[in-house]
Design a protein around this motif. Structure first.
Motif, short mmCIF file in Angstrom:
data_model
loop_
_atom_site.label_atom_id
_atom_site.label_comp_id
_atom_site.label_asym_id
_atom_site.label_seq_id
_atom_site.Cartn_x
_atom_site.Cartn_y
_atom_site.Cartn_z
N SER A 67 -88.06 -23.80 -39.80
CA SER A 67 -88.31 -25.08 -39.38
C SER A 67 -87.01 -25.67 -38.86
CB SER A 67 -88.46 -26.02 -40.46
OG SER A 67 -88.45 -27.29 -40.19
N VAL A 106 -98.06 -31.07 -42.70
CA VAL A 106 -96.71 -30.52 -42.70
C VAL A 106 -96.27 -31.38 -43.77
CG1 VAL A 106 -94.40 -30.48 -41.62
CG2 VAL A 106 -96.42 -30.09 -40.20
N MET A 108 -92.85 -32.03 -46.38
CA MET A 108 -91.39 -31.55 -46.47
C MET A 108 -90.85 -32.14 -47.75
SD MET A 108 -89.93 -31.97 -42.52
CE MET A 108 -88.42 -31.14 -42.94
N THR A 179 -90.25 -26.64 -46.71
CA THR A 179 -91.22 -27.28 -45.45
C THR A 179 -92.49 -26.30 -45.69
OG1 THR A 179 -89.36 -27.85 -43.87
CG2 THR A 179 -91.70 -27.54 -42.85
N THR A 323 -89.23 -21.98 -45.49
CA THR A 323 -90.33 -22.73 -44.76
C THR A 323 -91.51 -21.71 -44.98
OG1 THR A 323 -88.79 -23.18 -42.83
CG2 THR A 323 -91.28 -22.89 -42.29
N GLN A 401 -95.82 -22.56 -32.58
CA GLN A 401 -94.93 -23.68 -32.78
C GLN A 401 -95.80 -24.72 -33.45
OE1 GLN A 401 -93.67 -24.19 -28.88
NE2 GLN A 401 -91.69 -22.99 -29.18
N ILE A 413 -91.30 -28.69 -34.80
CA ILE A 413 -91.27 -28.88 -36.23
C ILE A 413 -90.85 -27.52 -37.04
CG2 ILE A 413 -92.29 -29.94 -38.26
CD1 ILE A 413 -91.47 -31.92 -36.33
N VAL A 414 -91.74 -26.55 -36.56
CA VAL A 414 -91.88 -25.24 -37.18
C VAL A 414 -92.10 -24.29 -35.94
CG1 VAL A 414 -92.94 -23.58 -38.53
CG2 VAL A 414 -92.49 -25.75 -39.48
#
Length: 430
Positions: A67, A106, A108, A179, A323, A401, A413-414
């Motif tokens: 991430s 998502v 976090m 994440t 992640t 992505q 973001i990732v």
């Protein structure tokens, strides 16, 4: 035994002595003047691309996911909580963080570990809790891995000074950022359409794994300069989606990674338009954990994300960034599997041809009768409805992505690549 006692017993260790000399920033007063961040660094996306390519190609026999947003938000957290001149996060990043707070796609989580007896100043603590979904814990004798991570962090800092924009002192704290991405698709895949097929790995092996199948209208582009197709799979959170890049050639992943470094996400966004797409995606889970500063030290890349003014003193904590991405038919399918404690995936086996340019993802003739019977029993039969339908069969290594669209900007973001079957998922024939 407290962490402070642990370090006292290690007094002969020069790294620990250096560590103990740098504990002046926590709770020294409650009258900070906070400066505003200067904005999202234009280098953010470029560094994310460079770091992804370097890490992926250095570990070219495994899948990789990380991430870049967690990396940047770690730096924001450090500048706010571990600086003698605290800096508030950039407004754009704060707005994205706020937009992700209630997202099922998502999640976090920030954990800040401090030695016993150490606390943040009240005003800083309030801001950290406001700007980051953070929790605070103290390190005790059961957290020996944290102590070792902090000592290793000291060694890393000697190397990091080559890459940082300013000198950063060690801190006795450790920050974890987790994440987690769940494929909370706007248009979920039907579980009954998931079938086993061959995936061609980077090392020329063919492995059986489950593929999810869907036909629908998506934003997509066939990009000749990348020699790849890209599709956008939207999530229920209207600002979040997954972009998938499939090289035209089975062995084209490394070349695609290099070419992507030359393309901005905004330019890729502008090239996409809606059309019917026949999608086959592997069903998998991937997790990657890293010591951020250790990986930066190994990479040899310029690291602009932590730069501050020369007169600012930073006490940089150790870090652990994890992640995890789960590629399932839907959020509900993943939650059901988790609640049932499933450790494997069971799907029906069919000979789906994913590699013939002119062949639809259908069963071969020898299984035609069996397939017809199963469709009659309620199995999903999917096919294109237009002649312009794009076939996106991710049956060889590809890049993905997770992006956030914010005020005319596409923020990664990732990022990840899928090369091989995750060995934690076992395929059992019925």
């Amino acid at each position: 035994m407290s962490v402070n006692e642990y370090f006292k017993r290690q007094w002969k260790n020069p790294f620990v002595l250096l560590l103990l000399s740098g504990f002046a920033l926590f709770a020294k007063n409650d009258t900070y003047t906070y400066t505003e961040a200067s904005g999202i660094c234009p280098c953010y996306e470029q560094f994310a691309d460079d770091f992804f390519t370097e890490q992926s190609q250095r570990n070219n026999d495994t899948n990789f996911v990380f991430s870049p947003f967690a990396m940047q938000s770690f730096e924001d957290l450090v500048k706010l909580g571990f600086s003698d001149k605290p800096e508030l996060p950039d407004d754009n990043f704060s707005e994205i963080m706020e937009g992700l707070k209630d997202s099922e796609a998502v999640k976090m989580e920030y954990k800040i570990h401090l030695p016993e007896g150490r606390e943040f100043a009240a005003s800083t603590l309030e801001l950290l809790q406001e700007k980051f979904p953070s929790t605070f814990e103290h390190i005790d004798s059961s957290n020996a891995w944290m102590m070792k991570a902090i000592e290793q962090h000291l060694r890393n800092l000697n190397e990091l000074e080559k890459f940082m924009g300013n000198k950063q002192s060690p801190s006795e704290a450790l920050v974890e950022i987790n994440t987690e991405v769940n494929t909370d698709w706007l248009h979920p895949f039907d579980e009954q359409a998931t079938k086993v097929a061959e995936f061609h790995t980077d090392d020329n092996r063919k492995v059986d794994m489950p593929f999810m199948h869907q036909v629908g209208n998506l934003r997509t582009a066939e990009m000749t300069d990348l020699q790849a197709k890209v599709i956008e799979m939207p999530f229920k959170n209207e600002n979040v989606s997954m972009w998938l890049y499939l090289p035209d050639e089975e062995d084209g992943l490394d070349e695609l990674e290099e070419k992507l470094k030359l393309k901005s996400l905004n330019s890729i966004e502008a090239s996409m338009s809606e059309r019917e797409v026949d999608v086959l995606l592997p069903k998998f889970e991937d997790t990657h954990e890293m010591d951020l500063d250790g990986e930066i030290s190994k990479s040899g890349l310029d690291y602009p994300l932590s730069q501050t003014d020369e007169d600012v003193t930073i006490q940089r904590p150790a870090s652990k960034l994890q992640t995890k991405l789960t590629m399932y038919e839907s959020l509900e399918a993943h939650q059901t599997a988790d609640s049932a404690g499933e450790s494997h995936v069971v799907v029906k086996r069919h000979a789906i041809n994913l590699h013939s340019e002119d062949t639809d993802p259908e069963v071969n003739e020898s299984e035609e009768e069996e397939e017809t019977a199963e469709v009659a029993d309620g199995e999903v039969d999917l096919s294109c409805t237009t002649d312009d339908c794009l076939k996106f069969y991710a049956a060889h290594p590809f890049i993905y992505q997770v992006v956030y669209k914010h005020v005319g900007q596409v923020v990664p973001i990732v990022m990840g690549c899928f090369r091989n079957l995750n060995l934690n998922i076992n395929i059992n024939e019925p």
